[in-house]
Design a protein around this motif. Structure first.
Motif, PDB file in Angstrom:
ATOM      1  N   LYS A 307      13.526  12.304 -12.102  1.00 14.88           N
ATOM      2  CA  LYS A 307      13.655  10.863 -11.823  1.00 14.88           C
ATOM      3  C   LYS A 307      13.868  10.657 -10.315  1.00 14.88           C
ATOM      4  N   ILE A 308      14.711  11.469  -9.727  1.00 13.31           N
ATOM      5  CA  ILE A 308      14.980  11.356  -8.284  1.00 13.31           C
ATOM      6  C   ILE A 308      13.705  11.589  -7.484  1.00 13.31           C
ATOM      7  N   LEU A 309      12.953  12.616  -7.870  1.00 11.58           N
ATOM      8  CA  LEU A 309      11.716  12.932  -7.136  1.00 11.58           C
ATOM      9  C   LEU A 309      10.679  11.823  -7.292  1.00 11.58           C
ATOM     10  N   ALA A 310      10.576  11.291  -8.508  1.00  7.70           N
ATOM     11  CA  ALA A 310       9.593  10.226  -8.744  1.00  7.70           C
ATOM     12  C   ALA A 310       9.968   8.980  -7.936  1.00  7.70           C
ATOM     13  N   GLU A 311      11.249   8.652  -7.932  1.00 10.82           N
ATOM     14  CA  GLU A 311      11.682   7.461  -7.174  1.00 10.82           C
ATOM     15  C   GLU A 311      11.481   7.652  -5.677  1.00 10.82           C
ATOM     16  N   GLY A 312      11.765   8.856  -5.219  1.00  8.22           N
ATOM     17  CA  GLY A 312      11.551   9.160  -3.800  1.00  8.22           C
ATOM     18  C   GLY A 312      10.073   9.008  -3.450  1.00  8.22           C
ATOM     19  N   GLY A 313       9.208   9.531  -4.309  1.00  9.54           N
ATOM     20  CA  GLY A 313       7.762   9.443  -4.093  1.00  9.54           C
ATOM     21  C   GLY A 313       7.310   7.985  -4.028  1.00  9.54           C
ATOM     22  N   GLU A 314       7.857   7.180  -4.932  1.00 11.57           N
ATOM     23  CA  GLU A 314       7.467   5.751  -4.932  1.00 11.57           C
ATOM     24  C   GLU A 314       7.881   5.050  -3.639  1.00 11.57           C
ATOM     25  N   LYS A 315       9.102   5.342  -3.205  1.00 16.18           N
ATOM     26  CA  LYS A 315       9.568   4.729  -1.942  1.00 16.18           C
ATOM     27  C   LYS A 315       8.630   5.113  -0.807  1.00 16.18           C
ATOM     28  N   CYS A 316       8.226   6.367  -0.793  1.00 19.87           N
ATOM     29  CA  CYS A 316       7.347   6.839   0.287  1.00 19.87           C
ATOM     30  C   CYS A 316       5.966   6.200   0.189  1.00 19.87           C
ATOM     31  N   ASN A 317       5.463   6.068  -1.032  1.00 23.41           N
ATOM     32  CA  ASN A 317       4.141   5.445  -1.182  1.00 23.41           C
ATOM     33  C   ASN A 317       4.167   4.000  -0.698  1.00 23.41           C
ATOM     34  N   ALA A 318       5.280   3.316  -0.962  1.00 22.90           N
ATOM     35  CA  ALA A 318       5.386   1.918  -0.530  1.00 22.90           C
ATOM     36  C   ALA A 318       5.348   1.816   1.000  1.00 22.90           C
ATOM     37  N   ILE A 319       5.855   2.844   1.660  1.00 25.60           N
ATOM     38  CA  ILE A 319       5.850   2.840   3.137  1.00 25.60           C
ATOM     39  C   ILE A 319       4.505   3.315   3.677  1.00 25.60           C
ATOM     40  N   THR A 320       3.972   4.364   3.061  1.00 29.37           N
ATOM     41  CA  THR A 320       2.823   5.044   3.680  1.00 29.37           C
ATOM     42  C   THR A 320       1.477   4.402   3.343  1.00 29.37           C
ATOM     43  N   GLU A 321       1.363   3.743   2.181  1.00 25.97           N
ATOM     44  CA  GLU A 321       0.060   3.155   1.825  1.00 25.97           C
ATOM     45  C   GLU A 321      -0.374   2.090   2.837  1.00 25.97           C
ATOM     46  N   PRO A 322       0.489   1.108   3.151  1.00 27.37           N
ATOM     47  CA  PRO A 322       0.076   0.144   4.169  1.00 27.37           C
ATOM     48  C   PRO A 322      -0.160   0.789   5.532  1.00 27.37           C
ATOM     49  N   PHE A 323       0.602   1.840   5.821  1.00 25.38           N
ATOM     50  CA  PHE A 323       0.469   2.478   7.133  1.00 25.38           C
ATOM     51  C   PHE A 323      -0.858   3.224   7.256  1.00 25.38           C
ATOM     52  N   ILE A 324      -1.287   3.848   6.166  1.00 22.00           N
ATOM     53  CA  ILE A 324      -2.575   4.556   6.223  1.00 22.00           C
ATOM     54  C   ILE A 324      -3.707   3.513   6.328  1.00 22.00           C
ATOM     55  N   ASP A 325      -3.539   2.380   5.647  1.00 20.06           N
ATOM     56  CA  ASP A 325      -4.536   1.295   5.758  1.00 20.06           C
ATOM     57  C   ASP A 325      -4.666   0.834   7.208  1.00 20.06           C
ATOM     58  N   GLN A 326      -3.512   0.624   7.828  1.00 22.92           N
ATOM     59  CA  GLN A 326      -3.509   0.201   9.246  1.00 22.92           C
ATOM     60  C   GLN A 326      -4.192   1.236  10.121  1.00 22.92           C
ATOM     61  N   THR A 327      -3.872   2.508   9.835  1.00 24.71           N
ATOM     62  CA  THR A 327      -4.425   3.597  10.638  1.00 24.71           C
ATOM     63  C   THR A 327      -5.950   3.600  10.527  1.00 24.71           C
ATOM     64  N   MET A 328      -6.442   3.447   9.292  1.00 23.07           N
ATOM     65  CA  MET A 328      -7.892   3.474   9.071  1.00 23.07           C
ATOM     66  C   MET A 328      -8.555   2.239   9.665  1.00 23.07           C
ATOM     67  N   ASP A 329      -7.834   1.145   9.622  1.00 26.70           N
ATOM     68  CA  ASP A 329      -8.349  -0.080  10.221  1.00 26.70           C
ATOM     69  C   ASP A 329      -8.534   0.118  11.735  1.00 26.70           C
ATOM     70  N   ILE A 330      -7.524   0.698  12.361  1.00 23.14           N
ATOM     71  CA  ILE A 330      -7.605   0.967  13.802  1.00 23.14           C
ATOM     72  C   ILE A 330      -8.815   1.853  14.104  1.00 23.14           C
ATOM     73  N   MET A 331      -9.061   2.791  13.192  1.00 26.80           N
ATOM     74  CA  MET A 331     -10.160   3.732  13.417  1.00 26.80           C
ATOM     75  C   MET A 331     -11.527   3.132  13.086  1.00 26.80           C
ATOM     76  N   GLY A 332     -11.522   1.933  12.513  1.00 22.68           N
ATOM     77  CA  GLY A 332     -12.792   1.237  12.302  1.00 22.68           C
ATOM     78  C   GLY A 332     -13.412   1.385  10.927  1.00 22.68           C
ATOM     79  N   PHE A 333     -12.644   1.878   9.941  1.00 21.55           N
ATOM     80  CA  PHE A 333     -13.209   2.069   8.608  1.00 21.55           C
ATOM     81  C   PHE A 333     -13.454   0.747   7.884  1.00 21.55           C
ATOM     82  N   TRP A 334     -14.428   0.789   6.982  1.00 24.62           N
ATOM     83  CA  TRP A 334     -14.712  -0.343   6.107  1.00 24.62           C
ATOM     84  C   TRP A 334     -13.565  -0.537   5.123  1.00 24.62           C
ATOM     85  N   LYS A 335     -13.236  -1.775   4.853  1.00 22.82           N
ATOM     86  CA  LYS A 335     -12.281  -2.072   3.777  1.00 22.82           C
ATOM     87  C   LYS A 335     -12.632  -3.439   3.239  1.00 22.82           C
ATOM     88  N   SER A 336     -12.634  -3.568   1.876  1.00 24.83           N
ATOM     89  CA  SER A 336     -13.051  -4.861   1.286  1.00 24.83           C
ATOM     90  C   SER A 336     -11.963  -5.902   1.499  1.00 24.83           C
TER      91      SER A 336
END
Ligand code: AMP
Ligand code: TRP
Length: 336
Positions: A307-336
């Motif tokens: 449970k601890i590991l799953a919750e930790g993973g979720e917290k990280c996904n909430a932080i990293t998903e938007p950040f990877i989107d931003q990163t890819m946006d900066i790099m010029g990738f397509w996104k719908s």
């Protein structure tokens, strides 16, 4: 003001030992309790597969390292504790950074050379790219500080380099350049059989190290058999000269008893090592037994740790998903 963030991790390879505890984990807990940093502690399971590993044991090893973090005092209410593989953005960012990592720099990585050995031609690409994944682990959180030992400084340097390369290439201030966090009173723990080599999980003989899973009897046996010399216990630092085993045992004692070396000189200087070892066994067992017990409890019923590991993973996904989107946006990738 930038939020100060710590990110560190250990591989789920073999059971953790006293060197990992005194040299790293204990400091992670201090950093967490200090309250100045947001702390992210990762079990780097994706790194663990860069060398031959046992598929049937990987899950257990991941839980066991997480259990060791918790038993040592990492509090999932205060720090984020998670398995690297639960957060896909680490691997995603690794690919993006890999396109900027220079082969010339990777060729100079001493850990790769050590691990690949003579047969570098047959080494996997993953082992070669290990430092790029480590850079992604750090940069994906914009960690400001990374507690690492001496052997990891070169990898951290690459992470700093990649952050700067990205920012320059895309003319942004997207990544923070992480600083190494030099742990104040980090204890370097040496082998119980040879005071000149580090206590290590890869040493062949188990008698060279105290594992966090060892019970009281085994700890006592290992300390009794630890190498010393025929002279009495040193009374001052000068008497450590040429006596690495004496120094190591007294250093371990001081760290586990939370005493200064002067206290230890005053208490034991001039006595026999047999007497000193009796006290060392008492102190070691008193300090380590609660850790081992907590680890065993967590491993006997894995519901809580999962449970601890799953919750930790979720917290990280909430932080990293938007950040990877931003990163890819900066790099010029397509996104719908
Ligand atoms: P490793 O076991 O080499 O993967 O290292 C994991 C962490 O434990 C790193 O931060 C190391 O610096 C630390 N560490 C490993 N062995 C020792 C040791 N003998 N003494 C102090 N720190 C250690
Ligand atoms: N390479 C580190 C070690 O062997 C483990 C690690 C992976 C790490 N990713 C990290 C450490 C990120 C600090 C930050 O010890």
């Amino acid at each position: 003001m930038i939020q100060k963030r710590i990110l560190s991790g250990m591989q789920p390879t073999n059971a953790l030992h006293l060197g990992n505890y005194l040299g790293a984990l204990k400091n992670w807990v201090d950093l967490q309790n200090q309250g100045d940093y947001e702390c992210f502690y990762c079990v780097v399971d994706l790194h663990a597969i860069t060398m031959p590993y046992d598929r049937d044991n990987l899950k257990k090893a991941t839980r066991e390292v997480a259990a060791a973090y918790i038993a040592a005092g990492v509090d999932p209410q205060k720090s984020v504790l998670f398995p690297q593989s639960a957060v896909p953005a680490h691997s995603q960012l690794m690919w993006l950074l890999a396109t900027m990592a220079q082969v010339g720099k990777l060729n100079r990585m001493t850990q790769f050379k050590d691990k690949a050995g003579k047969n570098a031609e047959n080494a996997g690409l993953g082992l070669y790219a290990y430092p790029v994944l480590m850079a992604a682990d750090i940069l994906i959180y914009n960690a400001t500080h990374v507690p690492v030992g001496e052997d990891q400084k070169q990898h951290l340097e690459l992470a700093r380099d990649l952050a700067a390369t990205f920012n320059t290439r895309y003319d942004v201030e997207h990544f923070i350049q992480p600083e190494p966090y030099i742990m104040g009173d980090t204890t370097r723990v040496m082998s119980l059989r040879d005071g000149t080599s580090k206590m290590s999980k890869s040493a062949e003989s188990d008698m060279t190290r105290i594992n966090l899973t060892d019970d009281a009897d085994l700890i006592a046996k290992k300390i009794k058999k630890a190498k010393t010399d025929p002279q009495p216990v040193p009374t001052c630092t000068e008497q450590f000269e040429g006596r690495p085993e004496a120094k190591n045992l007294m250093t371990i004692y001081a760290a586990l008893a939370d005493e200064t070396m002067d206290d230890v000189f005053n208490k034991f200087g001039g006595q026999s090592f047999a007497d000193f070892k009796k006290s060392m066994i008492d102190v070691s067992v008193a300090h380590l037994e609660p850790i081992t017990t907590r680890m065993n409890d967590l491993m006997n019923d894995v519901t809580e740790i999962d449970k601890i590991l799953a919750e930790g993973g979720e917290k990280c996904n909430a932080i990293t998903e938007p950040f990877i989107d931003q990163t890819m946006d900066i790099m010029g990738f397509w996104k719908s």
